[in-house]
Design an enzyme around this catalytic site. Structure first.
Site, PDB file in Angstrom:
ATOM      1  N   ALA A 183      84.885 -35.939  18.630  1.00  0.00           N
ATOM      2  CA  ALA A 183      85.640 -35.164  17.646  1.00  0.00           C
ATOM      3  C   ALA A 183      87.100 -35.171  18.071  1.00  0.00           C
ATOM      4  CB  ALA A 183      85.112 -33.733  17.542  1.00  0.00           C
ATOM      5  N   MET A 184      87.982 -34.749  17.161  1.00  0.00           N
ATOM      6  CA  MET A 184      89.413 -34.688  17.453  1.00  0.00           C
ATOM      7  C   MET A 184      90.003 -33.454  16.802  1.00  0.00           C
ATOM      8  SD  MET A 184      92.049 -35.801  18.870  1.00  0.00           S
ATOM      9  CE  MET A 184      93.655 -35.008  18.736  1.00  0.00           C
ATOM     10  N   ASN A 203      92.772 -32.405  15.582  1.00  0.00           N
ATOM     11  CA  ASN A 203      93.959 -32.409  14.728  1.00  0.00           C
ATOM     12  C   ASN A 203      94.172 -31.027  14.103  1.00  0.00           C
ATOM     13  OD1 ASN A 203      93.938 -35.419  14.887  1.00  0.00           O
ATOM     14  ND2 ASN A 203      92.134 -35.161  13.588  1.00  0.00           N
ATOM     15  N   GLU A 216      86.530 -27.883  19.590  1.00  0.00           N
ATOM     16  CA  GLU A 216      87.690 -28.300  18.800  1.00  0.00           C
ATOM     17  C   GLU A 216      88.446 -27.100  18.240  1.00  0.00           C
ATOM     18  OE1 GLU A 216      88.389 -31.315  19.252  1.00  0.00           O
ATOM     19  OE2 GLU A 216      86.433 -31.773  20.104  1.00  0.00           O
TER      20      GLU A 216
END
Length: 862
Positions: free
Chosen positions: A315-316, A318, A351
């Site tokens: 996952a990221m 952002n 995240e």
């Protein structure tokens, strides 16, 4: 080799280059500090339809000049700047800008004053490919303390390696047609693949994003959508205009162009939108917890979560648009195993924690990556223990800490905070040290400071540094100030002094507790723990200087000494409570040993490191090990399951390092047939599987398997494979582990049961919709059936992998396909990774390679 490498390092220091792990020179890609970005206005048009890969766009960058320069250096990779479009204008001061905003007659259509100074741009633009620079040369110098804007158009291609702005395709199962998606993955250094920018985390700026798309697509970005307008020069295309962002780093910018569906801001392909319910349920609860924990409101007006069919990472984070692999966001309620649900909750929590730690306050440079990842990994446990206490994630995370100690106990490890410059080096440190070890030492710090002091110090740090960058010393300062206010630490001791010993050097200590059973005192001392190095060669009294960077190597062992908080209990107190984890004694770099009175009871055991809150191993004298062995055999539940797990792991790790006799370690696990807790069993399996690998090609491997069966089978029979309505998650996980181990150790009833279940699935009239195998046991069942089957079983599973609507179901099959013992089948399987038409997605190549092992089959050897 070592002297040559030392000379290379010295030469590289003089020349501004870096040396990688093979001694090759890498260019230093740090930007000059002459300009600082303030605001980007970016327009991107990615053409993803029908697999096209063109990308074009424009950039208006407002920047401030810190020192005179006649060039503008930006990062750009595989992008071409349209030289005729480049314009550089001097901007008014902030005060003048405000005045001019009220006088429209003085402002041009570009937002630049008609009287503003335009600088001459020299042709051509030069490209430094090695440093990933595009350099705009000017006919005169930019003046210090003034603001300018550079405007340009550019073009390029969508990336093909899941970095930058890349395209992906998937099959819509309902329409049986191909669909395309374009999405970004910029961390750590891939924003420069999508648009020219100053691509370093400290180069924060605000962003106004515009995304071009075809009519049938939808776009998303970090901020809310303001409006959509048809493009004047591209029929069937629209511009989506987004709100101006808060100050942020380039690696956190995100864009998505797709035909995805959504439910309450959770996005996925249409076939999988019915799998978002868990994410919809837990996301708002987690955000509320994090706002309360950090005492800082969520900084953005919205947040979207997107599940992607092709994604390189798990996952990221952002900011405002978090991207996930489908396996880490989506859960099919009809086929999900308990680990699937836990993993989705874990990754979402991780995240979301980044939205504060990493996004709101960002590390100054990648050497402090751990500030992002370590805190997110630590805080995710707090989130999960609040949202889903049934999973006992705090207890399970202790196993993660044991895993990272295996790697960190080797001379090939690296420090938490480590010098990196080139993208190759930066990528290397996205590892267990930066994530898991960092979380372990943060947990240790929280414990010796106390929860109240730790949280308030973190809140002060986030509040003061919001929208800015920070170095670890600044975090230490805020925590020290709070610790001194709360009188947790004496004024002559600060957090930096303690924590530098854990973040600036690799490895960890083994704490040895040697008791005097006559006078009741214990002699406690520390020494670096090393595995794979003979004790005679690993003296931690030798010292040397070594470059603290990826790729540096040592020929001697430096002096390693830590500030170590040591907590204690004994068989009389039996105090394994959280309140007893505070240090009873400190070992320091200047005082490696200490004595403490612990009582004269000769039949009382002592345990150090309560609940494993300290990041170290513990060794005891022979008699104390014997007393612990007796306690486990008489009533193991007296000792907390985390400490039972660590006793087992420490004993076998110390034996592998030739510090403790293996007989002591094996005596310690004789009680296991009575053990009903998942965590100690998992610890034992880790240690014993390592021994199995050592025996794998020896004449004694059969004896090893027989021993394992004698240990496992009684518990496998007693626990059974049928899940009960009142089973806790950890009980279910223990049943799964026991079944997996029993089959892998060739217990015939387990193998026959797996084959029977798999045969029933193959014979089902509708195997796509009808599978009676319990989801939690599918991984073990598939693997066992394929391992002891042939081409028939393998080909069936391969076909089924393309009919799974759940990404987790597909992953289970892809892993199980690597269990075959037929070399030709595995060679064929590996060849599919290189065949674009095989159906194996780019993101899954590593999974296939890791599981298709026919030379050393971990399942066969345990």
């Amino acid at each position: 080799m070592a002297p040559v490498l030392g000379l290379c390092l010295f030469t590289a220091l003089l020349c501004g280059s870096i040396v990688d792990t093979e001694g090759k020179f890498l260019p230093d890609i740090r930007l000059p500090k002459s300009i600082v970005p303030e605001h980007y206005d970016i327009g991107i048009i990615p053409d993803i339809h029908q697999g096209k890969a063109d990308i074009e766009g424009f950039v208006h960058l407002d920047f401030f000049v810190q020192s005179p320069t006649d060039r503008i250096v930006m990062h750009a990779v595989n992008l071409t700047l349209n030289e005729e479009s480049i314009v550089v204008n001097q901007l008014p001061s902030k005060a003048m800008e405000i005045m001019q905003e009220n006088d429209v007659s003085k402002i041009s259509s570009t937002g630049i004053s008609e009287k503003s100074k335009m600088l001459k741009v020299l042709r051509p633009v030069s490209y430094d490919v090695e440093r990933e620079f595009a350099i705009i040369h000017l006919g005169s110098k930019l003046e210090e303390n003034r603001r300018y804007r550079v405007s340009l158009n550019y073009s390029g291609m969508l990336a093909k390696n899941l970095k930058g702005f890349y395209g992906s395709e998937y099959l819509d199962l309902k329409s049986k047609s191909k669909k395309w998606v374009g999405v970004t993955q910029f961390e750590p250094t891939s924003a420069r693949l999508a648009f020219p920018c100053l691509d370093e985390p400290a180069m924060k700026a605000t962003f106004t994003m515009s995304i071009g798309r075809r009519t049938n697509y939808t776009s998303l970005s970090n901020m809310p959508l303001v409006k959509s307008e048809p493009m004047s020069n591209k029929e069937g295309w629209f511009w989506d205009f987004y709100e101006k962002s808060v100050p942020m780093s380039t690696y956190l910018i995100a864009c998505l162009v797709s035909e995805f569906s959504f439910h309450i801001r959770i996005w996925a392909r249409a076939d999988a939108i019915d799998q978002v319910d868990l994410a919809v349920k837990v996301t708002p609860i987690m955000l509320e917890f994090l706002e309360e924990y950090f005492q800082v409101s969520f900084p953005l007006p919205k947040i979207d979560l997107v599940g992607l069919p092709d994604f390189s990472s798990g996952a990221m984070e952002n900011w405002g648009l978090v991207t996930y692999r489908e396996t880490t966001l989506l859960v099919n309620p009809k086929s999900a195993a308990i680990r699937d649900e836990m993993n989705v909750e874990r990754v979402i929590a991780h995240e979301l924690a980044h939205q504060w730690f990493g996004n709101l306050v960002t590390m100054d440079w990648w050497n402090a990556l751990w500030l992002n990842e370590g805190f997110a990994t630590y805080v995710q446990r707090l989130v999960l223990d609040n949202v889903s206490p049934k999973y006992q994630y705090g207890t399970l995370q202790a196993l993660d800490f044991l895993s990272v100690m295996d790697a960190d106990g080797l001379e090939s490890s690296h420090a938490i905070s480590i010098d990196v410059a080139h993208p190759t080096q930066i990528t290397e440190i996205f590892d267990a040290i930066s994530y898991t070890k960092s979380a372990a030492v943060i947990r240790m710090m929280n414990d010796f400071l106390g929860e109240a002091t730790f949280r308030q110090g973190i809140t002060n740090y986030l509040t003061e540094k919001k929208y800015k960058n920070a170095q670890q010393d600044e975090l230490w300062q805020f925590l020290s100030e709070q610790a001194h206010r709360d009188a947790v630490l004496p004024l002559n001791l600060d957090v930096k002094s303690i924590m530098d010993t854990w973040t600036l050097q690799m490895g960890f200590p083994v704490i040895t507790v040697e008791r005097n059973y006559t006078d009741g005192y214990a002699y406690i001392h520390q020494k670096r723990f090393l595995r794979g190095v003979t004790p005679s060669n690993s003296s931690d009294e030798k010292s040397t200087t070594a470059t603290n960077s990826v790729g540096s190597k040592r020929t001697e062992f430096p002096t390693y000494r830590w500030w170590v908080p040591v907590s204690l209990t004994d068989s009389i107190a039996q105090d394994f409570s959280q309140s007893n984890t505070r240090p009873a004694i400190w070992l320091t770099p200047n005082e490696l040993s200490a004595t403490k009175f612990i009582g004269k009871n000769e039949n009382s055991w002592v345990i150090a490191n309560i609940l494993a809150t300290g990041y170290y191993r513990v060794n005891y004298d022979e008699r104390n090990w014997g007393l612990l062995d007796l306690q486990l055999k008489s009533d193991h539940q007296v000792i907390h399951p985390i400490n039972r797990a660590y006793l087992i792991d420490d004993a076998f790790a110390l034996a592998a390092a030739e510090i403790l006799p293996y007989s002591t370690a094996f005596n310690l696990i004789e009680y296991l047939p009575k053990e009903d807790h998942h965590v100690p069993w998992t610890s034992a399996f880790r240690a014993l599987n390592y021994i199995g690998r050592m025996f794998s090609y020896t004449k004694d491997h059969g004896r090893y398997k027989a021993f394992m069966r004698s240990l496992i089978v009684p518990s496998y029979i007693r626990l059974g494979t049928e899940f009960q309505p009142d089973d806790s998650p950890l009980t279910k996980m223990l049943r799964i582990s026991m079944t997996t181990q029993a089959c892998s150790q060739e217990y015939r009833p387990c193998i026959r049961q797996a084959q029977l279940l798999f045969d029933e699935w193959m014979d089902s009239p509708d195997p796509i919709r009808s599978n009676s195998i319990i989801p939690d046991l599918r991984s073990s069942t598939y693997c066992t059936a394929i391992k002891y089957g042939g081409q028939l079983e393998w080909d069936f599973a391969w076909r089924m992998s393309f009919n799974m609507t759940s990404a987790q179901d597909r992953d289970v099959i892809l892993s199980a396909l690597g269990c075959s013992r037929d070399p030709w089948i595995l060679i064929r399987y590996l060849s599919f990774v290189l065949d674009p038409s095989s159906g194996i997605r780019k993101q899954d190549g590593r999974r296939v390679i890791n599981n298709a092992k026919f030379f050393v089959d971990d399942r066969a050897i345990g």
